[in-house]
Design a protein around this motif. Structure first.
Motif, PDB file in Angstrom:
ATOM      1  N   GLU A   1      29.508 -21.849  43.213  1.00 58.64           N
ATOM      2  CA  GLU A   1      30.333 -22.810  42.477  1.00 58.64           C
ATOM      3  C   GLU A   1      30.986 -22.058  41.326  1.00 58.64           C
ATOM      4  O   GLU A   1      30.308 -21.335  40.591  1.00 58.64           O
ATOM      5  CB  GLU A   1      29.477 -23.953  41.934  1.00 58.64           C
ATOM      6  N   TRP A   2      32.275 -22.243  41.168  1.00 62.43           N
ATOM      7  CA  TRP A   2      33.054 -21.505  40.175  1.00 62.43           C
ATOM      8  C   TRP A   2      33.827 -22.473  39.292  1.00 62.43           C
ATOM      9  O   TRP A   2      34.368 -23.457  39.783  1.00 62.43           O
ATOM     10  CB  TRP A   2      34.057 -20.590  40.865  1.00 62.43           C
ATOM     11  N   ILE A   3      33.901 -22.144  38.012  1.00 63.30           N
ATOM     12  CA  ILE A   3      34.772 -22.864  37.085  1.00 63.30           C
ATOM     13  C   ILE A   3      35.700 -21.830  36.466  1.00 63.30           C
ATOM     14  O   ILE A   3      35.239 -20.824  35.900  1.00 63.30           O
ATOM     15  CB  ILE A   3      33.975 -23.582  35.975  1.00 63.30           C
ATOM     16  N   PHE A   4      36.994 -22.061  36.605  1.00 63.24           N
ATOM     17  CA  PHE A   4      38.002 -21.200  35.985  1.00 63.24           C
ATOM     18  C   PHE A   4      38.719 -21.999  34.909  1.00 63.24           C
ATOM     19  O   PHE A   4      39.220 -23.091  35.186  1.00 63.24           O
ATOM     20  CB  PHE A   4      39.011 -20.688  37.022  1.00 63.24           C
ATOM     21  N   LYS A   5      38.741 -21.455  33.702  1.00 64.87           N
ATOM     22  CA  LYS A   5      39.489 -22.072  32.605  1.00 64.87           C
ATOM     23  C   LYS A   5      40.871 -21.411  32.593  1.00 64.87           C
ATOM     24  O   LYS A   5      41.003 -20.229  32.309  1.00 64.87           O
ATOM     25  CB  LYS A   5      38.805 -21.877  31.257  1.00 64.87           C
ATOM     26  N   TRP A   6      41.880 -22.202  32.953  1.00 64.90           N
ATOM     27  CA  TRP A   6      43.265 -21.722  33.000  1.00 64.90           C
ATOM     28  C   TRP A   6      43.982 -22.123  31.724  1.00 64.90           C
ATOM     29  O   TRP A   6      43.756 -23.196  31.180  1.00 64.90           O
ATOM     30  CB  TRP A   6      44.003 -22.331  34.196  1.00 64.90           C
ATOM     31  N   ASN A   7      44.881 -21.255  31.287  1.00 70.38           N
ATOM     32  CA  ASN A   7      45.748 -21.538  30.145  1.00 70.38           C
ATOM     33  C   ASN A   7      47.177 -21.534  30.671  1.00 70.38           C
ATOM     34  O   ASN A   7      47.613 -20.557  31.288  1.00 70.38           O
ATOM     35  CB  ASN A   7      45.572 -20.470  29.065  1.00 70.38           C
ATOM     36  N   PHE A   8      47.887 -22.646  30.430  1.00 71.89           N
ATOM     37  CA  PHE A   8      49.271 -22.789  30.878  1.00 71.89           C
ATOM     38  C   PHE A   8      50.179 -22.981  29.673  1.00 71.89           C
ATOM     39  O   PHE A   8      49.857 -23.748  28.762  1.00 71.89           O
ATOM     40  CB  PHE A   8      49.435 -24.002  31.800  1.00 71.89           C
ATOM     41  N   LEU A   9      51.318 -22.301  29.690  1.00 68.14           N
ATOM     42  CA  LEU A   9      52.342 -22.492  28.664  1.00 68.14           C
ATOM     43  C   LEU A   9      53.706 -22.444  29.350  1.00 68.14           C
ATOM     44  O   LEU A   9      54.059 -21.441  29.978  1.00 68.14           O
ATOM     45  CB  LEU A   9      52.265 -21.429  27.578  1.00 68.14           C
ATOM     46  N   VAL A  10      54.453 -23.538  29.204  1.00 67.48           N
ATOM     47  CA  VAL A  10      55.812 -23.579  29.753  1.00 67.48           C
ATOM     48  C   VAL A  10      56.757 -23.076  28.666  1.00 67.48           C
ATOM     49  O   VAL A  10      56.734 -23.551  27.531  1.00 67.48           O
ATOM     50  CB  VAL A  10      56.186 -25.013  30.193  1.00 67.48           C
ATOM     51  N   ILE A  11      57.575 -22.093  29.047  1.00 69.50           N
ATOM     52  CA  ILE A  11      58.500 -21.458  28.115  1.00 69.50           C
ATOM     53  C   ILE A  11      59.913 -21.717  28.611  1.00 69.50           C
ATOM     54  O   ILE A  11      60.239 -21.398  29.769  1.00 69.50           O
ATOM     55  CB  ILE A  11      58.244 -19.943  28.047  1.00 69.50           C
ATOM     56  N   ASP A  12      60.758 -22.264  27.758  1.00 66.27           N
ATOM     57  CA  ASP A  12      62.167 -22.503  28.115  1.00 66.27           C
ATOM     58  C   ASP A  12      62.880 -21.172  28.252  1.00 66.27           C
ATOM     59  O   ASP A  12      62.791 -20.312  27.376  1.00 66.27           O
ATOM     60  CB  ASP A  12      62.836 -23.367  27.039  1.00 66.27           C
ATOM     61  N   ARG A  13      63.570 -20.960  29.354  1.00 66.24           N
ATOM     62  CA  ARG A  13      64.251 -19.688  29.611  1.00 66.24           C
ATOM     63  C   ARG A  13      65.521 -19.516  28.799  1.00 66.24           C
ATOM     64  O   ARG A  13      66.058 -18.425  28.702  1.00 66.24           O
ATOM     65  CB  ARG A  13      64.582 -19.546  31.097  1.00 66.24           C
ATOM     66  N   SER A  14      66.064 -20.595  28.215  1.00 68.44           N
ATOM     67  CA  SER A  14      67.350 -20.462  27.508  1.00 68.44           C
ATOM     68  C   SER A  14      67.218 -19.890  26.126  1.00 68.44           C
ATOM     69  O   SER A  14      66.253 -19.539  25.611  1.00 68.44           O
ATOM     70  CB  SER A  14      68.035 -21.808  27.410  1.00 68.44           C
TER      71      SER A  14
END
Length: 166
Positions: free
Chosen positions: A153-166
């Protein structure tokens, strides 16, 4: 701009195609290519990956090496966010910031890893779109052998950041 579901469906189809996925892993993740990692099922509700048993994935005790299991488990949690990133006009920064694993039984033969919480990843990405801040989410991947018994059993803590390309 929201996630384009038409593009996302196309990305899922591409990742499901074994030949294309094998080429992708050969070019970007050679260890995964060598080990024979594959995506068996992927869509908005679930991602299932698998790895073969045998000499390419085993340790000296003739069971699947824990790090190889980690590779399959991580892909089960990360393939959907990866597909989402390819279906967005914005850039998505995503990486694992923590992991925890529990090993229940010896892993022998083909092992499948299932993450049935992939919708949590999409919700975190959409939250980052709205807020402009990074969002962390824990995603669980369960490894099972050919008879369906849990091996890890695995738990992965993901970090997401959406960056505007403009």
């Amino acid at each position: 701009m929201p996630i384009d579901d038409t593009k996302l469906s196309r990305e899922y189809r591409i990742l499901r195609r074994r030949g294309k996925f094998r080429l992708f892993t050969a070019m970007t993740m050679p260890a995964a290519w060598f080990a024979g990692l594959r995506i068996d099922e992927i869509h908005d509700k679930i991602c299932i990956t698998s790895l073969p048993g045998g000499w390419r994935t085993q340790n000296p005790f003739k069971t699947m090496y824990w790090a190889v299991q980690g590779m399959g488990a991580e892909l089960a949690t990360g393939a959907v966010p990866f597909a989402i990133s390819r279906s967005m006009s914005e850039k998505l920064r995503m990486f694992v910031v923590g992991t925890d694993a529990k090993f229940i039984k010896r892993a022998k033969g083909r092992i499948t890893f299932t993450c049935d919480e992939v919708m949590k990843a999409r919700q975190a990405i959409e939250e980052s779109m709205r807020s402009g801040e990074s969002v962390e989410v824990d995603l669980i991947s369960i490894g099972r052998d050919k008879i369906g018994e849990t091996v890890s059993e695995w738990i992965f803590k993901w970090n997401f950041l959406v960056i505007d390309r403009s």
